[in-house]
Each structure stands twice: as structure tokens, then as C-alpha cells.
Design an enzyme around this catalytic site. Structure first.
Site, PDB file in Angstrom:
ATOM      1  N   PHE A 115       0.863  -1.179   0.000  1.00 26.44           N
ATOM      2  CA  PHE A 115       0.000   0.000   0.000  1.00 26.44           C
ATOM      3  C   PHE A 115       0.894   1.221   0.000  1.00 26.44           C
ATOM      4  O   PHE A 115       2.088   1.143   0.306  1.00 26.44           O
ATOM      5  CB  PHE A 115      -1.001   0.012   1.157  1.00 26.44           C
ATOM      6  N   SER A 116       0.315   2.374  -0.356  1.00 20.23           N
ATOM      7  CA  SER A 116       1.137   3.527  -0.710  1.00 20.23           C
ATOM      8  C   SER A 116       1.492   4.448   0.437  1.00 20.23           C
ATOM      9  O   SER A 116       2.550   5.073   0.428  1.00 20.23           O
ATOM     10  CB  SER A 116       0.427   4.356  -1.799  1.00 20.23           C
ATOM     11  N   THR A 117       0.601   4.573   1.419  1.00 22.23           N
ATOM     12  CA  THR A 117       0.821   5.582   2.443  1.00 22.23           C
ATOM     13  C   THR A 117       1.003   4.959   3.811  1.00 22.23           C
ATOM     14  O   THR A 117       0.369   3.947   4.134  1.00 22.23           O
ATOM     15  CB  THR A 117      -0.361   6.572   2.489  1.00 22.23           C
TER      16      THR A 117
END
Length: 251
Positions: free
Chosen positions: A11-13
């Protein structure tokens, strides 16, 4: 012997770490492996947590790149499965590059399973099933457009902040001897820390070296900045070479 399976979570954050994403992706892989008789490797897992796939960072420098290297070396054997929540976990680059990555994995003899829909991608499926290739392309297109839109909005938000920087600080992040004021309209010095910084420069001008300054502060048990446990010569050197002490700060 049951086929080997490997889980890839991304996931990115960092904020998503506090949410449900990690648990959801991990449990989905475990459930799929159990239902389909796969031997899910619980020691060799691949996780890019807080890593973007928009520019391929996870492929170049992340654990996805590590998985690809193990596939190419044969440490991950042909016939294995890679379990991912969705194709956009692998890549959010432009559709051609995202599909090319999928093809690279499949051509190495790995079956890619997307857990959100149970679809299996293999080299044969991509060759013989036009729908499989079309689905991969459409998912890649949607994922890239979403990320591109987010990136555009973020750039615009930061541009607006920069235009108002003379009124409102861009960020609360500041050098260790400065803090954001309570009204959030500017910064102020932390008196005891500012005094330490001034003393570092006075001692340096008096001929004291970085190590000598650090040792003196440790003997006096001066409180360190941040999470360090003691003063170190490299931090003394960093402060002496920082333009932030004269009011410049670039993030």
C-alpha cells in the site's frame, strides 16, 4: 507436493498501516492458499508498506524487485503462485508498463492470482484468452489514472501552499531547535536548544573539534535533540554545516 505460493502486500501511504489494509491482504492470501491447496510460504513474504507503485519504486527498490530477482535466479521455482489483492498492488505505472511487468512474471512460470476476483494470470492465459489481457489492461489504466489524478491534486495543493508561504508555513517540520507557533502562523526558537546551537558554534570557533564538543555535551548530560541517546560528532558536524542555522530551510 503442493505448489508453492508467495504473498505480496503493498500500500502507498503510512496511514494505511494504521488501517485494515495489511490484515485484509494478508488474510486473503492465507484463505486462498488454504482453499486451493497451495503451500503458502510464511517465512519468505514480500511487503512494500508505504511504497508507491506509481513510478515503479516497488519494482526497482522494493520487495517486489526482490521477488523478481528470486524468480530469475530460480530460488522461487517455476510453477509457483504469487498472490496479490489486485493487479494495482503490483504496478500503477502506465498501462503498457504495468502489463509488461505482469507478462514478465508470468513468462517466468509464475501464476499471478488477484484475490479480489480470484482470476489467475499465466503466460498461456495472456496468450490465449483475450479477456485476461483486456482485464489486465483495463485495471492498469484505471489504477494509473487514479494515481495520476492524486499526484496532480497533491502538486496543486503544494503549489497553493507555496503561494501562501509568506503567510502560513508550508509544513510543521522544522530544524530541531525551532517549533511551529501555537497559532500555526510562523515558527519560533526553542530557547534551550537554540542556546546549545549557539554554544556549538562558539566552541567550534574556539578550536574545539566535533568529537570534543560531543564528549563535552555528553559529560554534562545535555539533553539531545530527537530520539538519540547521546551526542555524536556526526550530528555536531551536521549542525555546523547546516544553512538552517541562518534561517534557510528546504524540505
Amino acid at each position: 507436493m503442493r505448489p508453492k505460493a508467495y504473498s505480496y502486500v503493498r500500500f502507498s501511504t503510512p496511514e494505511q498501516m494504521r488501517g485494515d489494509s495489511l490484515r485484509r491482504q494478508t488474510q486473503a492470501a492465507e484463505r486462498y492458499a488454504t482453499l486451493h491447496g497451495l503451500d503458502l510460504d510464511d517465512k519468505l513474504t514480500f511487503q512494500d508498506l508505504g511504497v508507491s507503485a506509481f513510478r515503479g519504486t516497488n519494482e526497482e527498490d522494493g520487495h517486489l524487485g526482490e521477488f523478481l530477482a528470486l524468480v530469475e535466479s530460480g530460488d522461487v521455482p517455476r510453477g509457483s503462485y504469487l498472490l496479490v489483492e489486485s493487479l494495482d498492488r503490483l504496478s500503477r505505472q502506465k498501462p503498457r508498463r504495468a502489463v509488461k511487468l505482469l507478462e514478465r512474471i508470468c513468462e517466468a512460470g509464475i501464476t499471478v492470482v488477484t484475490l479480489n476476483d480470484g482470476r489467475e494470470y499465466t503466460a498461456a492465459a495472456l496468450d490465449d484468452d483475450p479477456l485476461a489481457l483486456l482485464v489486465a489492461l483495463l485495471v492498469a489504466q484505471r489504477a494509473h489514472e487514479e494515481s495520476a489524478t492524486k499526484a496532480k491534486r497533491l502538486r496543486e495543493a503544494w503549489e497553493a501552499k507555496r503561494q501562501n508561504a509568506h503567510k502560513v508555513p508550508l509544513t510543521k517540520i522544522a530544524p530541531a531547535w525551532v517549533r511551529l507557533r501555537d497559532d500555526r502562523q510562523g515558527f519560533e526558537l526553542i530557547p534551550d536548544r537554540a542556546a546549545i546551537v549557539r554554544r556549538i558554534f562558539d566552541m567550534s570557533l574556539a578550536g574545539k573539534g566535533h568529537q570534543a564538543i560531543a564528549e563535552a555535551f555528553n559529560r554534562e548530560q545535555l539533553p539531545v535533540f530527537g530520539r538519540a541517546t547521546h551526542w555524536h560528532r556526526t550530528y555536531i558536524k551536521k549542525i555546523l554545516g547546516s544553512s538552517a542555522v541562518i534561517g534557510e530551510f528546504t524540505r
